[in-house]
Design an enzyme around this catalytic site. Sequence first.
Site: not given
Length: 481
Positions: A82, A84, A118, A175, A243, A253
């Site tokens: 997820g 994060g 985070g 994704r 992902d 990403d």
Amino acid sequence: MQFNSRYPTLNPKLYHQQDPSPLHGAKAGHFNQALAEQLNWSEQDQAAWVEICSGQKTFAEFPPLAMVYAGHQFGQWAGQLGDGRGLLIAQILDKNNQTIDLHLKGAGLTPYSRMGDGRAVLRSTIREYLAGHALNSLGIPASNAVGFTSSDQGVQREKLERGAMLLRTSDCHIRLGHFEWINQYQADLLPEFTQKCIEWHYPECLSAEQPILAFATRVIQRTAVMISHWQLVGFAHGVMNTDNLNITGSTLDFGPFGFMERFRPHWINNHSDHQGRYAYQNQPSMGHWNLWQWLNNLVPLCPEGYDKEQWKQDLAACLEHFEPTFLEHYKFGLAEKMGLPSFHKDSFDCAMAFLRILQSEQLDYTQSFIRLQNQDYTALLDDCLDRRQFESFLSQYHSIREHQDIEALNQRMTEVNPHYILRNHMAQKAIELAEGNDFSEVERLFKLLSTPFSQQPELERAEDLAPLPSDQPELVVSCSS
């Protein structure tokens, strides 16, 4: 901005709504005004870009949310993952009436942070900012960014680094791993979620006899095209987990990515990839593997009255589109880069001969194509220890081009062969200056990479055009960000 808030209409189990956690002492890094204008940002929005890109300002039209998904990482099931450290803070319409996600990276802890903090650091933020800009300027679908901010707040990695935030844009943040999470943990949501994915991103599939099969085929084809584009410019993603691939075939990403310099098909840019799973030459097969994993999650969507075994076979047949789609676009693109007619039976063999020379002689991938484009055969020959190999290639090359429309072939070469890529040492210099609050090199590279197919002598530097000297160690890039 014109909002089109779609994702919050899905079942709340698919996300967690929360506000970002701004960093202390946020300050301007770099702003992509052209992209902001393409996104219909008003003058007021543009004036407030630092507040938006640092999590200080959100929008009533879209409560920020963190998505949940799962994934296979380095070939192993990783379970629930997820967002994060990122939040989807808006979905808006651009000037083409296309829905674009605004995703704030480094926005603080979420329920999906696992062992993370985070946050994002300035180093990786600048790399992603410039990489997305570089790929978009090369005509390769990819996430982009409106801007990034730095801060005075420290973030601990291998050492204490400056925290930063990036406002990333993408046509889609859904994704392959979203389907894996739903199928594993909330299977009842799969039909509606898939239907929405088709409506939002592949509406042309709705009229197909079997919309899900049509959807699967289009996702597979778009992913194959994306990876063919990567291979053609020498881009290595570095961490092609399920992902990290989305359903629209746009690059997402950026972590331990790299643009290949000396031509090494087995090149591993990600130094966390100890087995070389995501080496440059493996990217097509890894894309195929990821899509095969993804298709398994569509098995439960077998239509009523459809034979289940036949449904599995039909899903598997969708994957048969991957290899021919990849090869079609790769071979055509390589012929264009070489200035060869794509229809000639020997063009691909000739191109492979050229790549074998680049590999054996360890020549720079990008600049070798520029030399070929400029017909600077003497410079290429002088760089070769095996002169006979190059002379044999050149003879075949001229033979294929004979009686062709040379002017048209040469013109196309200038349109597809970039003079500039984002070499790791270029990004590193910009990072080192930025850590001292000097963003001038980020600005220079941003301008240089905006028009990569045109020479820019007023902007370029010698180090933009060549790998580091062989006596200097290669920059280490890992998953740390």
